[in-house]
Design an enzyme around this catalytic site. Structure first.
Site, PDB file in Angstrom:
ATOM      1  N   THR A  78       0.122  75.661  50.885  1.00  0.00           N
ATOM      2  CA  THR A  78      -0.721  75.260  49.784  1.00  0.00           C
ATOM      3  C   THR A  78       0.265  74.251  48.806  1.00  0.00           C
ATOM      4  O   THR A  78      -0.459  73.284  48.754  1.00  0.00           O
ATOM      5  CB  THR A  78      -1.264  76.237  49.208  1.00  0.00           C
ATOM      6  OG1 THR A  78      -1.829  77.040  50.142  1.00  0.00           O
ATOM      7  CG2 THR A  78      -2.175  75.836  47.901  1.00  0.00           C
ATOM      8  N   SER A 111       1.371  78.752  56.672  1.00  0.00           N
ATOM      9  CA  SER A 111       2.327  79.854  57.143  1.00  0.00           C
ATOM     10  C   SER A 111       1.797  80.881  57.752  1.00  0.00           C
ATOM     11  O   SER A 111       2.681  81.857  58.370  1.00  0.00           O
ATOM     12  CB  SER A 111       3.067  80.368  55.834  1.00  0.00           C
ATOM     13  OG  SER A 111       2.178  81.245  55.227  1.00  0.00           O
ATOM     14  N   SER A 112       0.155  80.851  58.127  1.00  0.00           N
ATOM     15  CA  SER A 112      -0.212  81.786  59.033  1.00  0.00           C
ATOM     16  C   SER A 112       0.260  81.568  60.708  1.00  0.00           C
ATOM     17  O   SER A 112       0.055  82.324  61.284  1.00  0.00           O
ATOM     18  CB  SER A 112      -1.648  81.908  58.949  1.00  0.00           C
ATOM     19  OG  SER A 112      -1.932  82.367  57.646  1.00  0.00           O
ATOM     20  N   THR A 159       5.729 103.752  56.141  1.00  0.00           N
ATOM     21  CA  THR A 159       4.629 104.326  55.229  1.00  0.00           C
ATOM     22  C   THR A 159       3.582 103.273  55.076  1.00  0.00           C
ATOM     23  O   THR A 159       4.122 102.119  54.985  1.00  0.00           O
ATOM     24  CB  THR A 159       5.057 105.268  54.101  1.00  0.00           C
ATOM     25  OG1 THR A 159       3.880 105.505  53.363  1.00  0.00           O
ATOM     26  CG2 THR A 159       5.835 104.269  53.144  1.00  0.00           C
ATOM     27  N   GLN A 160       2.341 103.654  55.025  1.00  0.00           N
ATOM     28  CA  GLN A 160       1.392 102.797  54.621  1.00  0.00           C
ATOM     29  C   GLN A 160       1.280 102.505  53.334  1.00  0.00           C
ATOM     30  O   GLN A 160       0.688 101.458  52.781  1.00  0.00           O
ATOM     31  CB  GLN A 160       0.060 103.182  55.313  1.00  0.00           C
ATOM     32  CG  GLN A 160      -0.233 103.086  56.696  1.00  0.00           C
ATOM     33  CD  GLN A 160      -1.652 103.990  57.067  1.00  0.00           C
ATOM     34  OE1 GLN A 160      -2.536 103.891  56.304  1.00  0.00           O
ATOM     35  NE2 GLN A 160      -1.711 104.323  58.300  1.00  0.00           N
ATOM     36  N   CYS A 161       2.065 103.534  52.248  1.00  0.00           N
ATOM     37  CA  CYS A 161       2.076 103.367  50.950  1.00  0.00           C
ATOM     38  C   CYS A 161       2.911 102.226  50.463  1.00  0.00           C
ATOM     39  O   CYS A 161       3.807 101.610  51.031  1.00  0.00           O
ATOM     40  CB  CYS A 161       2.671 104.591  50.383  1.00  0.00           C
ATOM     41  SG  CYS A 161       1.653 106.063  50.513  1.00  0.00           S
TER      42      CYS A 161
END
Ligand code: ASP
Length: 340
Positions: free
Chosen positions: A14, A59-60, A276-278
């Site tokens: 962007t 950047s995707s 971890t998802q945290c």
């Protein structure tokens, strides 16, 4: 005294999009018009040079091949300049910063990634401050030596260790977090460096790795995940490593089918890494009964690594063609500040 030299590398994102005067559509800028958008750049007592990707990307569309291209540009200019600023879309900036931190071993110069949430030509842009301060940081020295000797992200008044960051907000200017490591600097009236947390410069020659292996699968756990899907992912032909994104401090279902699937993958030589998802905290296998079995069957703990650092570290280690034992040892070792 020769002027400090900084190389700007423009990949897209962007920040580099400008509104076409006639149509109003966003389009990538060229570097010549950058100084027009930011006349402040001419006031720097820094010799700025630039390299722009021929086809700037959102950047995707980032890819390991582009990381190799970036690492090659840095390698070939390493002895010519004092620091690097990479302009990059924010969406995958943490992945690129993490990948480069592994690929550029023995850094003794700053590599600062930055971008923005609004294009540089838009009146409320965050891009100007981000770019100007990123250049300032990339050119900052103490006793004639660069202050920063690692790959970082500078965004919205904060400098972070790149491989500790995550993009957590798609709307706020303050788009990044470094959940398990303090900011390396904060920019206010002055840029205040957190000296105790900075990587020391390496005395060794820069070593650039240009091989990455992306034969890696990811299994994000959720209550009710099916055996059919789990098994399909784990048994994907050709995978070398599997990241399991677990609950809390590295916990997962204790159902026998789940443990058996993982165990047979490990027996086949697939590296299974527990992340971890945290957003904050770390994996501690064995803290709860729901992670004890993972430890017993040979799942590797990812500690407090971000997902971004974990996946790029795996790509890097498998790219080096190390044997399984070496990969497992290195995964649990702090290589460039990515984990405790
Ligand atoms: N989609 C854009 C990109 O990552 C968003 C940004 O630049 O902030 O390239």
């Amino acid at each position: 005294m020769p002027k400090t030299k900084v190389l700007l590398i423009y990949t897209g994102g962007t920040i580099g999009m400008m509104q076409d005067a006639k149509t109003g559509a966003l389009k990538p800028f060229n570097f010549k018009s950058l100084t027009n958008q930011i006349p402040e750049l001419n006031k720097f007592d820094v010799e700025l040079s630039s390299i722009s990707f021929k086809h700037p990307i959102d950047s995707s569309d980032m890819h390991p091949d582009v990381w190799i291209e970036l690492a090659t540009i840095i390698e070939s200019n390493y002895n010519k300049v004092d620091g690097f600023v990479i302009l990059h879309g924010s969406d995958t900036m943490s992945f690129t910063a993490s990948a480069l931190s592994f690929m550029l071993q023995n850094l003794s110069k700053p590599v600062i990634l930055t971008g923005s949430q609004l294009p540089i030509g838009v009146i409320r842009t965050d891009g100007k401050e981000n770019l100007i301060t990123a250049i300032e940081i990339a050119s900052s020295k103490q006793n004639g030596k660069p202050i920063i000797n690692e790959v970082c992200i500078y965004f919205e008044y904060k400098l972070y260790r790149g491989n500790r960051t995550i993009k957590y907000n798609s709307l706020h200017f303050d788009a990044f977090k470094s959940p398990n490591y303090p900011p390396l600097a904060e920019a206010g009236v002055e840029i205040k460096y957190n000296y105790n947390y900075l990587n020391k410069p390496s005395k060794n020659k820069l070593l650039v790795s240009k091989t990455l292996d992306n034969d890696i699968a990811v299994l994000k756990l959720f209550p009710g995940i099916s055996k059919k899907i789990t098994s399909a992912i784990i048994n994907t032909h050709g995978i070398k490593a599997l990241i399991i994104e677990t609950f809390g401090s590295g916990n997962a279902s204790t159902q026998p089918w789940f443990i058996n699937e993982l165990q047979s993958a490990i027996k086949k030589g697939i590296v299974v890494l527990n992340i971890t998802q945290c957003l904050e905290g770390e994996v501690v296998q064995g803290k709860y009964a729901t992670s004890t079995q993972l430890k017993e069957i040979g799942v590797i703990s990812g500690g407090d690594m971000t997902f971004e650092a974990a996946i790029t570290k795996l790509m890097f280690l498998f790219g080096k063609q190390l044997n399984l034992k070496e990969i497992k040892i290195n995964l649990q070792k702090n290589m460039c500040g990515e984990m405790k």
